[in-house]
Design a protein around this motif. Structure first.
Motif, short mmCIF file in Angstrom:
data_model
loop_
_atom_site.label_atom_id
_atom_site.label_comp_id
_atom_site.label_asym_id
_atom_site.label_seq_id
_atom_site.Cartn_x
_atom_site.Cartn_y
_atom_site.Cartn_z
N SER A 148 1.12 -20.64 0.88
CA SER A 148 1.13 -19.34 1.55
C SER A 148 2.18 -18.41 0.96
CB SER A 148 1.41 -19.53 3.05
OG SER A 148 2.79 -19.77 3.27
N LEU A 149 2.07 -17.17 1.40
CA LEU A 149 3.05 -16.15 1.05
C LEU A 149 3.82 -15.83 2.33
CD1 LEU A 149 3.68 -14.45 -1.52
CD2 LEU A 149 2.29 -12.63 -0.49
N GLU A 150 5.13 -16.02 2.31
CA GLU A 150 5.96 -15.70 3.47
C GLU A 150 6.44 -14.26 3.37
OE1 GLU A 150 10.18 -16.80 3.90
OE2 GLU A 150 9.49 -18.13 5.51
N VAL A 151 6.17 -13.48 4.43
CA VAL A 151 6.52 -12.06 4.44
C VAL A 151 7.42 -11.79 5.65
CG1 VAL A 151 5.59 -9.70 4.42
CG2 VAL A 151 4.23 -11.59 3.48
N THR A 152 8.32 -10.89 5.52
CA THR A 152 9.21 -10.54 6.63
C THR A 152 8.40 -9.99 7.81
OG1 THR A 152 11.22 -9.35 7.20
CG2 THR A 152 9.61 -8.17 5.86
N LEU A 153 8.93 -10.11 9.01
CA LEU A 153 8.21 -9.70 10.22
C LEU A 153 8.25 -8.18 10.42
CD1 LEU A 153 9.26 -12.54 12.70
CD2 LEU A 153 6.98 -12.11 11.79
N ASP A 154 7.53 -7.51 9.57
CA ASP A 154 7.41 -6.06 9.64
C ASP A 154 5.97 -5.71 9.29
OD1 ASP A 154 8.88 -3.24 9.45
OD2 ASP A 154 7.47 -3.40 7.78
N MET A 155 5.27 -5.00 10.17
CA MET A 155 3.83 -4.76 9.98
C MET A 155 3.54 -4.02 8.68
SD MET A 155 1.17 -5.76 11.55
CE MET A 155 -0.30 -5.76 10.51
N GLU A 156 4.40 -3.08 8.32
CA GLU A 156 4.17 -2.35 7.08
C GLU A 156 4.31 -3.26 5.86
OE1 GLU A 156 6.57 1.12 6.70
OE2 GLU A 156 5.78 2.09 8.52
N GLU A 157 5.30 -4.15 5.90
CA GLU A 157 5.48 -5.10 4.80
C GLU A 157 4.32 -6.08 4.72
OE1 GLU A 157 7.68 -5.51 2.29
OE2 GLU A 157 8.37 -3.52 2.85
N ILE A 158 3.86 -6.54 5.88
CA ILE A 158 2.73 -7.47 5.91
C ILE A 158 1.50 -6.80 5.31
CG2 ILE A 158 1.17 -8.77 7.41
CD1 ILE A 158 3.55 -9.07 9.38
N GLU A 159 1.24 -5.56 5.72
CA GLU A 159 0.08 -4.84 5.20
C GLU A 159 0.18 -4.65 3.70
OE1 GLU A 159 -2.01 -0.43 5.56
OE2 GLU A 159 -0.75 -1.15 7.22
N LYS A 160 1.36 -4.28 3.22
CA LYS A 160 1.56 -4.08 1.78
C LYS A 160 1.27 -5.36 1.00
CE LYS A 160 5.64 -4.12 -0.14
NZ LYS A 160 7.05 -3.80 -0.50
N GLU A 161 1.80 -6.49 1.48
CA GLU A 161 1.60 -7.75 0.78
C GLU A 161 0.16 -8.23 0.85
OE1 GLU A 161 3.53 -9.23 -1.23
OE2 GLU A 161 5.32 -8.02 -0.86
N VAL A 162 -0.50 -7.99 1.99
CA VAL A 162 -1.91 -8.39 2.13
C VAL A 162 -2.80 -7.57 1.20
CG1 VAL A 162 -3.89 -8.38 3.71
CG2 VAL A 162 -1.71 -9.37 4.44
N ARG A 163 -2.49 -6.29 1.04
CA ARG A 163 -3.24 -5.47 0.09
C ARG A 163 -3.15 -6.08 -1.31
NH1 ARG A 163 -4.51 0.04 1.02
NH2 ARG A 163 -4.04 0.76 3.15
N ARG A 164 -1.93 -6.40 -1.70
CA ARG A 164 -1.72 -6.98 -3.04
C ARG A 164 -2.38 -8.35 -3.15
NH1 ARG A 164 1.57 -10.50 -5.23
NH2 ARG A 164 2.74 -10.84 -3.30
N TYR A 165 -2.22 -9.14 -2.11
CA TYR A 165 -2.78 -10.49 -2.09
C TYR A 165 -4.31 -10.47 -2.22
CZ TYR A 165 -3.24 -15.35 -0.34
OH TYR A 165 -3.52 -16.68 -0.20
#
Length: 400
Positions: A92-109
């Motif tokens: 998995s990819l661990e992302v900080t608990l921030d919705m904007e960061e999660i969205e950014k990483e999911v877009r890239r992923y």
């Protein structure tokens, strides 16, 4: 203030790779038992990874999940799928608990993992209820972000070509798309020791594996019947032991070899040959019981399946079981040969354990429905205690 690697990445909102391990049945136990089993599971994981030369950099536990960082994630996943107690493993990819960061990483992923598919689904789970966005809203936001980023995609919640999982936990958000199935069950060793009667054939191998899955630490006992069996018998048991070793955290697996052919040499022409298979199995049970007393094992496991061969009819199993006081576990008792073969194929041990070994001791007309008094009359012709002592004194150890 000095920050560790995890804290630095969180501070700078940098995602990192983490292996997620899911376990199931352990979570149903009482708090005390669960903690004990979780400790054993984590210890087994670390030991099995170390055995394969994989370094564990960090390991944490939270709500039915274990999060682990290693120096070789690809190899680690393969190892962890053979750790008893684990239901699934995912990179998995661990992302900080921030919705904007999660969205950014999911877009890239999504650009990588959804490039060659046409449909997808988001499976969001908010285990951390303090996170301000609920599971349905997380799935909606991330689904829209992926559609914006990948114009060729469509959402299909019923039958998607690929799923992306999002877990919101205390330590972070975890994004992954591929679950590797583990064996499940209980951590190896939590239920204590058992004696595993192992010919190296398919039935005894699968039976031993099934009890290992239920948390039992096995003490393999192999009965050497040479020269009455062909040379393939030794090759088969060695290969099976090597295969079983892949599933345990120990650096080596030790099997006890009993020269059972001696018992037949001492009784040839004394015991009626119709009872030879029953006598052979009785000796296996009695010797296993002695070994169990020495090593503190609580039961014997065999690969017997009801009615499969002459010694495994209900009448014969009844007579045989009464010869020992220790419990006899028969996990395959209700399986037919086809089902056992299919299980061996799925586990990857079919070719190894399926090697044909012939035994010249099998009588032409074996007793299939033994009367206990008749069998006891045959056993009274010999000095069982003396034969057992001789077999125990002449045992040897195989280390794999």
């Amino acid at each position: 203030m000095i920050m560790n690697d995890r804290e630095l990445k969180r501070y700078f909102n940098v995602a990192r790779n983490v292996i997620i391990v899911g376990y199931g049945e352990i979570t149903l136990k009482s708090h005390k038992v669960r903690l004990r089993m979780e400790r054993t599971l984590i210890d087994n994981m670390i030991r099995q990874l170390k055995k394969e030369g994989i370094k564990v950099r960090e390991i944490n536990k939270e709500g039915g999940r274990i999060f682990i960082c290693t120096d070789n994630d690809e190899k680690a996943v393969k190892v962890l799928t053979k750790v008893f107690g684990i239901v699934f493993v995912a990179r998995s990819l661990e992302v900080t608990l921030d919705m904007e960061e999660i969205e950014k990483e999911v877009r890239r992923y999504s650009k990588d993992v959804l490039a060659n598919v046409k449909t997808f689904a988001i499976r969001a789970h908010r285990a951390n209820k303090k996170f301000p966005v609920n599971s349905m809203e997380i799935a909606r936001i991330l689904g829209k972000a992926i559609l914006d980023e990948n114009k060729h995609l469509k959402v299909n919640l019923e039958n998607p070509e690929r799923e992306i999982f999002i877990e919101i936990r205390q330590r972070g958000a975890y994004v992954y798309h591929e679950k590797h199935k583990g064996p499940g069950g209980l951590p190896y060793g939590v239920e204590g020791k058992i004696i595993a009667l192992m010919s190296g054939g398919m039935d005894s191998t699968i039976a031993a594996w099934m009890m290992m899955k239920r948390g039992c630490r096995i003490v393999p006992v192999h009965y050497d019947l040479s020269p009455y069996v062909n040379e393939k018998a030794r090759e088969r048991i060695i290969n099976v032991l090597k295969w079983l070793k892949e599933w345990i955290p120990d650096k080596e697996i030790r099997a006890i070899v009993i020269p059972l052919s001696i018992a037949h040499e001492r009784t040839m022409g004394v015991i009626d040959e119709r009872y030879r298979c029953l006598f052979c199995k009785t000796m296996m049970y009695l010797v296993a019981q002695e070994i169990a007393r020495e090593v503190g094992a609580k039961a014997i496991v065999t690969g017997e399946s009801l009615g499969q061969v002459a010694s495994q009819t209900l009448d014969n199993l009844y007579v045989l079981s009464r010869r020992v006081k220790i419990p006899i576990l028969r996990p395959l008792i209700g399986y037919d040969k086809g089902e056992i073969m299919e299980m061996a194929r799925k586990l990857g041990v079919y070719e190894i354990s399926g090697i044909k070994v012939t035994c010249n001791l099998v009588p032409t007309h074996p007793e299939t429905h033994c009367r206990e008094e008749n069998f006891l009359a045959e056993l009274n012709k010999i000095d069982l205690k003396r034969i057992i002592e001789e077999l125990m004194n002449k045992r040897r150890i195989i280390r794999i």
